[in-house]
Design an enzyme around this catalytic site. Structure first.
Site, PDB file in Angstrom:
ATOM      1  N   GLU A  63     -27.217  13.835   9.787  1.00  0.00           N
ATOM      2  CA  GLU A  63     -25.939  14.379   9.336  1.00  0.00           C
ATOM      3  C   GLU A  63     -25.087  13.275   8.710  1.00  0.00           C
ATOM      4  O   GLU A  63     -24.758  12.285   9.366  1.00  0.00           O
ATOM      5  CB  GLU A  63     -25.216  15.001  10.530  1.00  0.00           C
ATOM      6  CG  GLU A  63     -23.998  15.818  10.176  1.00  0.00           C
ATOM      7  CD  GLU A  63     -23.412  16.534  11.385  1.00  0.00           C
ATOM      8  OE1 GLU A  63     -22.895  17.649  11.211  1.00  0.00           O
ATOM      9  OE2 GLU A  63     -23.484  15.985  12.499  1.00  0.00           O
ATOM     10  N   CYS A 116     -19.689  20.797   9.979  1.00  0.00           N
ATOM     11  CA  CYS A 116     -21.013  20.780  10.596  1.00  0.00           C
ATOM     12  C   CYS A 116     -21.966  21.797   9.986  1.00  0.00           C
ATOM     13  O   CYS A 116     -23.181  21.683  10.141  1.00  0.00           O
ATOM     14  CB  CYS A 116     -20.907  20.992  12.098  1.00  0.00           C
ATOM     15  SG  CYS A 116     -19.960  22.439  12.575  1.00  0.00           S
ATOM     16  N   LYS A 172      -8.302  17.883  25.504  1.00  0.00           N
ATOM     17  CA  LYS A 172      -8.202  16.566  24.875  1.00  0.00           C
ATOM     18  C   LYS A 172      -8.468  16.712  23.377  1.00  0.00           C
ATOM     19  O   LYS A 172      -9.606  16.925  22.959  1.00  0.00           O
ATOM     20  CB  LYS A 172      -9.213  15.572  25.446  1.00  0.00           C
ATOM     21  CG  LYS A 172      -8.984  14.139  24.918  1.00  0.00           C
ATOM     22  CD  LYS A 172     -10.214  13.273  24.991  1.00  0.00           C
ATOM     23  CE  LYS A 172     -11.091  13.362  23.770  1.00  0.00           C
ATOM     24  NZ  LYS A 172     -10.475  12.839  22.523  1.00  0.00           N
ATOM     25  N   GLU A 209     -20.745  22.840  20.904  1.00  0.00           N
ATOM     26  CA  GLU A 209     -20.971  23.099  19.470  1.00  0.00           C
ATOM     27  C   GLU A 209     -21.053  21.736  18.821  1.00  0.00           C
ATOM     28  O   GLU A 209     -20.055  21.034  18.673  1.00  0.00           O
ATOM     29  CB  GLU A 209     -19.820  23.937  18.891  1.00  0.00           C
ATOM     30  CG  GLU A 209     -20.172  24.588  17.560  1.00  0.00           C
ATOM     31  CD  GLU A 209     -19.803  23.740  16.366  1.00  0.00           C
ATOM     32  OE1 GLU A 209     -20.723  23.069  15.824  1.00  0.00           O
ATOM     33  OE2 GLU A 209     -18.638  23.734  15.966  1.00  0.00           O
TER      34      GLU A 209
END
Length: 511
Positions: free
Chosen positions: A413, A316, A208, A282
């Protein structure tokens, strides 16, 4: 720490960031949009009609205009794709490593031949400048080639007689059907990181892609259609809430591999736990950059200039949190602001050498601007940037903030072109503060002292620690996180093991 040579438009300020005032270098003509087949891909065939009938508008983030409408799947398409993958599994798993390697090399060559179109699709769908799309596509191709070669070698314990008259051997077998959920920030590259090792080991895939940036994945499917056997690679478009959840909770899936947020990782883990399905996660990051008193500030500024703002900070492992010794913080801030001043917000078609692209979609643009505004409201100083513009596209200026070490922005973040600078007085304090986050993906330390470099690197609780650089990501080395940054390894030969199971066979040959 106030820079002495910042341009007047970027003078330090604690005023709330403004919007609608950003300079953008516009291209006279956008790239020609040649869309891939906008459909699911199941059992070797494109499936145009979604059972639910809904579609998602894919936008050009540099201009805010609609590029395409992609059908959204449901649990029904996931069921079909898992059945197709299960049907194809036995024959694919029985192929020799050489056979699978040959096909992956063919796929890499076909991707390389299609580089221009892949880069164009990535640029239009993500707004990425030329340097970023070039690196993304080249790295994806290299990943397929690396895994195709490395997968033909073993990394297990040698066969031997560990018990008298019994020879033990280890088989590395595919796990089975792997469900994959890939992110919007590196749509093709993250597919390559997961798809290449999983295929090389002998698994079949239901993938996906992000509904926000599916175009290069759909182009990959078109290319792979004539190379991979039917059912080996299946793609279902859709949202995480519908397709992602159906995939992660499916009883016919043997592992779920996700690159995404911590929130998404928790959702996948909960769904997968119902069936005790393996996960490979991850997730997010908040990468600290520790500047010790003897740091090479020119090198550090150049590194953060690139690694803090690469892909407009939608990375990231971005070098987004500078923790600088108080003796060098002001000078470093000045150097960084001067460097960041070279960036030009620009459409992906422009030839600006220091181009910075937009935020990839509107909802995330709003989150980035909220993070900047919130920090300023709490007393952060804007050293440069801070403004946004969503009138035509989703643009945020490259931003450097001076903050207190306990401000929430230092721990959460942002995932945008925002770098914060805070100070420390003691090395232990710096390490403690760097580790005091939920993430553990990437970090770096700048020092000329080898002993300090080793001491600090060992103390930092991050899966990848860089010394006098940041985001060194050779395909040969693993990329993995600690803590809430997830588990499992992308890249390197270790990734092959993550998509495999080991079986011990003991053969008694006593006579």
């Amino acid at each position: 720490m106030t820079p002495t040579s910042a341009p007047s438009s970027s003078a330090p300020s604690t005023a709330a960031p403004r919007t609608g005032e950003v300079d953008i270098r516009r291209a006279q003509e956008p790239f020609t949009f040649a869309p891939p087949t906008l459909a699911h891909f199941i059992g070797g065939e494109h499936v145009v009609a979604a059972s639910g009938g809904d579609a998602f508008e894919v936008r050009d983030p540099a201009r805010g205009t609609v590029l395409a409408s992609v059908p959204l799947g449901t649990a029904a398409e996931v069921d079909d794709a898992v059945r197709a993958a299960r049907t194809a599994l036995s024959a694919w798993a029985k192929r020799t490593p050489q056979d699978r390697s040959t096909l992956l090399f063919q796929l890499a060559g076909a991707l390389e031949a299609d580089t221009y179109r892949l880069r164009t699709l990535e640029a239009l769908n993500c707004g990425k400048p030329a340097a970023v799309t070039e690196d993304d596509i080249a790295s994806a191709i290299d990943t397929f080639r690396f895994m195709a070669g490395t997968g033909r070698t073993g990394t297990t314990i040698a066969a031997g007689e560990y018990v008298d008259d019994v020879t033990s051997m280890i088989l590395r077998e595919p796990l089975g059907v792997i469900g994959m959920v890939t992110p919007w920030n590196y749509p093709l590259l993250m597919v390559a990181w997961k798809l290449a090792p999983a295929l090389m080991v002998g698994n079949t895939i239901v993938l996906k892609p992000s509904e926000v940036t599916p175009l290069t994945t759909l182009r990959l499917v078109e290319i792979a259609k004539d190379i991979l056997p039917p059912g080996v690679l299946n793609v279902v478009n859709g949202t995480g809430e519908t397709v992602g959840r159906a995939l992660s909770g499916h009883t016919g899936v043997d592992m779920v591999a996700l690159t995404g947020s911590v929130r998404a990782g928790r959702d996948v883990s909960r769904s997968a736990a119902e069936n005790l399905t393996r996960t490979h996660l991850e997730l997010g990051g908040k990468a600290p950059v520790l500047l010790l008193p003897d740091a090479d500030l020119d090198l550090a500024a150049d590194t953060v200039f690139e690694a803090g703002f690469w892909n407009s900070g939608q990375e990231c492992g971005a070098a987004c949190r500078v923790i600088a010794h108080e003796s060098v913080a002001e000078k470093f801030a000045q150097k960084l602001v001067e460097a960041v001043g070279r960036y030009v917000l620009a459409d992906p078609e422009t030839d600006a050498e220091e181009a910075l692209g937009p935020i990839i979609y509107k909802e995330h643009y709003d989150r980035v601007m909220d993070a900047i505004t919130g920090a300023v409201d709490r007393g952060a100083t804007v050293l440069t940037g801070g403004r946004g513009d969503s009138a035509r596209g989703y643009w945020v200026e490259p931003t450097v903030l001076r903050v207190d070490g306990d401000d929430p922005i230092t721990r959460h973040e942002v995932f945008g072109p925002v770098v914060t600078i805070e100070t420390f007085t003691d090395e232990d304090e710096a390490v403690t503060r760097a580790n005091d986050v939920e993430y553990g993906l990437a970090a770096s330390v700048f020092t000329r002292n080898v002993a300090a470099a080793m001491t600090v690197s060992k103390a930092l609780e991050f899966g990848s620690v860089n010394v006098n650089t940041h985001l060194a990501l050779p395909t040969e080395m693993p990329w993995s996180g600690f803590k809430n940054s997830g588990h499992g390894r992308d890249l390197s030969a270790y990734a092959l093991d993550d998509y495999a199971r080991t079986k011990h066979i003991a053969l008694n040959h006593a006579r």
